[in-house]
Design a protein around this motif. Sequence first.
Motif, PDB file in Angstrom:
ATOM      1  N   LYS A   2      47.282  46.450  35.345  1.00 43.38           N
ATOM      2  CA  LYS A   2      46.033  46.511  34.571  1.00 43.38           C
ATOM      3  C   LYS A   2      46.000  47.748  33.687  1.00 43.38           C
ATOM      4  O   LYS A   2      45.633  47.675  32.502  1.00 43.38           O
ATOM      5  CB  LYS A   2      44.825  46.526  35.517  1.00 43.38           C
ATOM      6  CG  LYS A   2      44.490  45.194  36.154  1.00 43.38           C
ATOM      7  CD  LYS A   2      43.284  45.303  37.063  1.00 43.38           C
ATOM      8  CE  LYS A   2      42.034  45.708  36.310  1.00 43.38           C
ATOM      9  NZ  LYS A   2      40.830  45.756  37.187  1.00 43.38           N
ATOM     10  N   SER A   4      50.698  39.705  38.240  1.00 43.56           N
ATOM     11  CA  SER A   4      50.636  40.665  39.347  1.00 43.56           C
ATOM     12  C   SER A   4      49.481  40.347  40.291  1.00 43.56           C
ATOM     13  O   SER A   4      49.601  40.513  41.512  1.00 43.56           O
ATOM     14  CB  SER A   4      50.480  42.085  38.797  1.00 43.56           C
ATOM     15  OG  SER A   4      51.596  42.464  38.032  1.00 43.56           O
ATOM     16  N   LYS A   5      48.372  39.890  39.732  1.00 47.32           N
ATOM     17  CA  LYS A   5      47.225  39.530  40.571  1.00 47.32           C
ATOM     18  C   LYS A   5      47.568  38.357  41.477  1.00 47.32           C
ATOM     19  O   LYS A   5      47.182  38.329  42.662  1.00 47.32           O
ATOM     20  CB  LYS A   5      46.026  39.190  39.688  1.00 47.32           C
ATOM     21  CG  LYS A   5      44.765  38.874  40.475  1.00 47.32           C
ATOM     22  CD  LYS A   5      43.604  38.555  39.553  1.00 47.32           C
ATOM     23  CE  LYS A   5      42.346  38.253  40.349  1.00 47.32           C
ATOM     24  NZ  LYS A   5      41.202  37.904  39.460  1.00 47.32           N
ATOM     25  N   ASN A   6      48.302  37.384  40.938  1.00 43.78           N
ATOM     26  CA  ASN A   6      48.708  36.240  41.751  1.00 43.78           C
ATOM     27  C   ASN A   6      49.624  36.666  42.894  1.00 43.78           C
ATOM     28  O   ASN A   6      49.525  36.146  44.019  1.00 43.78           O
ATOM     29  CB  ASN A   6      49.398  35.191  40.875  1.00 43.78           C
ATOM     30  CG  ASN A   6      48.443  34.496  39.932  1.00 43.78           C
ATOM     31  OD1 ASN A   6      47.230  34.508  40.147  1.00 43.78           O
ATOM     32  ND2 ASN A   6      48.960  33.910  38.873  1.00 43.78           N
ATOM     33  N   SER A  61      48.734  45.311  45.759  1.00 43.01           N
ATOM     34  CA  SER A  61      47.447  45.713  45.167  1.00 43.01           C
ATOM     35  C   SER A  61      47.656  46.884  44.202  1.00 43.01           C
ATOM     36  O   SER A  61      47.049  46.938  43.127  1.00 43.01           O
ATOM     37  CB  SER A  61      46.448  46.098  46.263  1.00 43.01           C
ATOM     38  OG  SER A  61      46.824  47.309  46.898  1.00 43.01           O
ATOM     39  N   TYR A  72      49.298  45.565  41.094  1.00 44.90           N
ATOM     40  CA  TYR A  72      48.296  44.870  40.275  1.00 44.90           C
ATOM     41  C   TYR A  72      47.477  45.869  39.460  1.00 44.90           C
ATOM     42  O   TYR A  72      47.257  45.680  38.252  1.00 44.90           O
ATOM     43  CB  TYR A  72      47.399  44.031  41.181  1.00 44.90           C
ATOM     44  CG  TYR A  72      46.152  43.497  40.532  1.00 44.90           C
ATOM     45  CD1 TYR A  72      46.196  42.780  39.339  1.00 44.90           C
ATOM     46  CD2 TYR A  72      44.901  43.711  41.114  1.00 44.90           C
ATOM     47  CE1 TYR A  72      45.039  42.294  38.747  1.00 44.90           C
ATOM     48  CE2 TYR A  72      43.742  43.240  40.527  1.00 44.90           C
ATOM     49  CZ  TYR A  72      43.818  42.534  39.343  1.00 44.90           C
ATOM     50  OH  TYR A  72      42.669  42.063  38.761  1.00 44.90           O
ATOM     51  N   THR A  81      49.350  41.069  33.857  1.00 44.24           N
ATOM     52  CA  THR A  81      48.345  41.468  34.844  1.00 44.24           C
ATOM     53  C   THR A  81      47.961  40.296  35.740  1.00 44.24           C
ATOM     54  O   THR A  81      47.830  40.444  36.963  1.00 44.24           O
ATOM     55  CB  THR A  81      47.097  42.022  34.136  1.00 44.24           C
ATOM     56  OG1 THR A  81      47.468  43.141  33.326  1.00 44.24           O
ATOM     57  CG2 THR A  81      46.047  42.454  35.137  1.00 44.24           C
ATOM     58  N   ILE A  82      47.776  39.121  35.134  1.00 45.87           N
ATOM     59  CA  ILE A  82      47.450  37.926  35.919  1.00 45.87           C
ATOM     60  C   ILE A  82      48.590  37.588  36.877  1.00 45.87           C
ATOM     61  O   ILE A  82      48.379  37.206  38.034  1.00 45.87           O
ATOM     62  CB  ILE A  82      47.156  36.738  34.982  1.00 45.87           C
ATOM     63  CG1 ILE A  82      45.896  37.008  34.155  1.00 45.87           C
ATOM     64  CG2 ILE A  82      46.978  35.441  35.772  1.00 45.87           C
ATOM     65  CD1 ILE A  82      45.630  35.977  33.082  1.00 45.87           C
ATOM     66  N   TYR A 136      49.551  39.539  44.354  1.00 42.79           N
ATOM     67  CA  TYR A 136      48.677  40.229  45.298  1.00 42.79           C
ATOM     68  C   TYR A 136      47.924  39.237  46.180  1.00 42.79           C
ATOM     69  O   TYR A 136      47.874  39.383  47.419  1.00 42.79           O
ATOM     70  CB  TYR A 136      47.711  41.116  44.514  1.00 42.79           C
ATOM     71  CG  TYR A 136      46.580  41.710  45.328  1.00 42.79           C
ATOM     72  CD1 TYR A 136      46.834  42.416  46.496  1.00 42.79           C
ATOM     73  CD2 TYR A 136      45.259  41.562  44.909  1.00 42.79           C
ATOM     74  CE1 TYR A 136      45.797  42.962  47.245  1.00 42.79           C
ATOM     75  CE2 TYR A 136      44.224  42.113  45.639  1.00 42.79           C
ATOM     76  CZ  TYR A 136      44.494  42.801  46.810  1.00 42.79           C
ATOM     77  OH  TYR A 136      43.470  43.335  47.541  1.00 42.79           O
TER      78      TYR A 136
END
Length: 446
Positions: free
Chosen positions: A123, A48-50, A116, A119, A45-46, A52
């Motif tokens: 999650k 994918s957030k990066n 997004s 991400y 998840t982290i 994004y």
Amino acid sequence: MKLKLFYLFFLLVNVCFAQKQWTLEDCLVHASENNINIKQSKLNTIYSKNDYLQSKINLLPTINANASQSLNFGRNIDPYTNLFTLNKVRYNNLGANSNFVLFSGFQKINNIKKNSYDYLASKFDSEKISNDISINIITAFLQLLYLKELEKVHLDKISLSLLQVDRIEKMVEVGRLPKGDFLQTESQLAQEELQLVNVKNELDLANLNLKQLLDLEMAVEFDIVDPDIDIDDNFLIQSSDTIYKSAYNNLPNIKSAINRLKSSQKSLAIAKGARSPQIIISGSLGTGYSDDSKLINLNDGSVNDYPSNQQLKDNFNQTVSISVSLPIFNGFQVYNSISQSKIALLQAEYSLKLEENKLRKEIEQANTDALASHKKYLANKKSVLSLIESFRYTEEKYDMGIVSTYEYNESKNRLFQSEADLLQAKYDYIFKIKILDFYLGNKLTF
């Protein structure tokens, strides 16, 4: 003295930890904080957030600085005087450049939206892993509770048999009963003790299974709290459609599939954006100096040294440009990319539909199973109450010598088997109810 205090503290800590009894909520919290699979999913998840965040930063212009120094030997052209020289010349160059994409078919905007959705999907994938582990823990916890109660049933059965053996032995000694009745009762006791050993083995395995799900070490003392669970004789029937609507809005696997679909839609938009022209504005700054450059006085023709700071000032240059790139033919790469993106979009639509169908079938099955298990529990409960009265009546007749030892044991076995069946029906019903609670988004504790 310090060493003794250390050992005392160590023993006290071990004793306190060994005395801890785990509730279902303790198990679920511990797993959510310590399970390796859950931790790995959170790292994804982290990641994918990066991605994004990086796609948002990519909207900003690029700015780069450069500096170089070179040393030339032999015949060459001085880039700052454009004259041939045979001297050893040192050049220094300083510069900076920037690029900014004004338009590219909205590819960067669509890439932000795509990342997004990726991400969010990541999650929800992490939540699904956590939910799956929670269901496994609830299953193992209930299995452990069932076996602990089943052990008590077998212990009660053995206690009754021990009293029976003692009583028959005395009656055989005074000649009221034949020795065969005593041997038959001892044989019955031996079978019950074997059944108890089997239950204890299953209990140890269930305990180990739950510990392993919690990633606890083998040496850790582990026991669970026996919660007071009341079962209502009235089963509140809910329609499968109501449960499905609640689950559809709450379950992470559905949310993940929806966001994967949205991500695929944006991937298609990105691929189509490659058909559009690309407009880029660029700018650069630069300067430099050469230690072979000389400053010529135009009035008297004298040649003087050319200071480096003066050269840097005089050689300073700026450039601004705007470029337009229009794709005309590129080996059908854009066409194939769009075609592949359309296929991926269809796959995402089918994946969502499969998840929806799977969820509907699971809920319909779970709802039917819960109703059936409740009926089974009530039937077993009624059977136990009936067999308790039957056994009490048989026991009275046995004490008066009206029924045989065989008939007495048969009545006792039917009663305890019915109690075991009731326990199984009870925990099967509790599990089915917890599954419905899971679909409804209720808290998975007692």
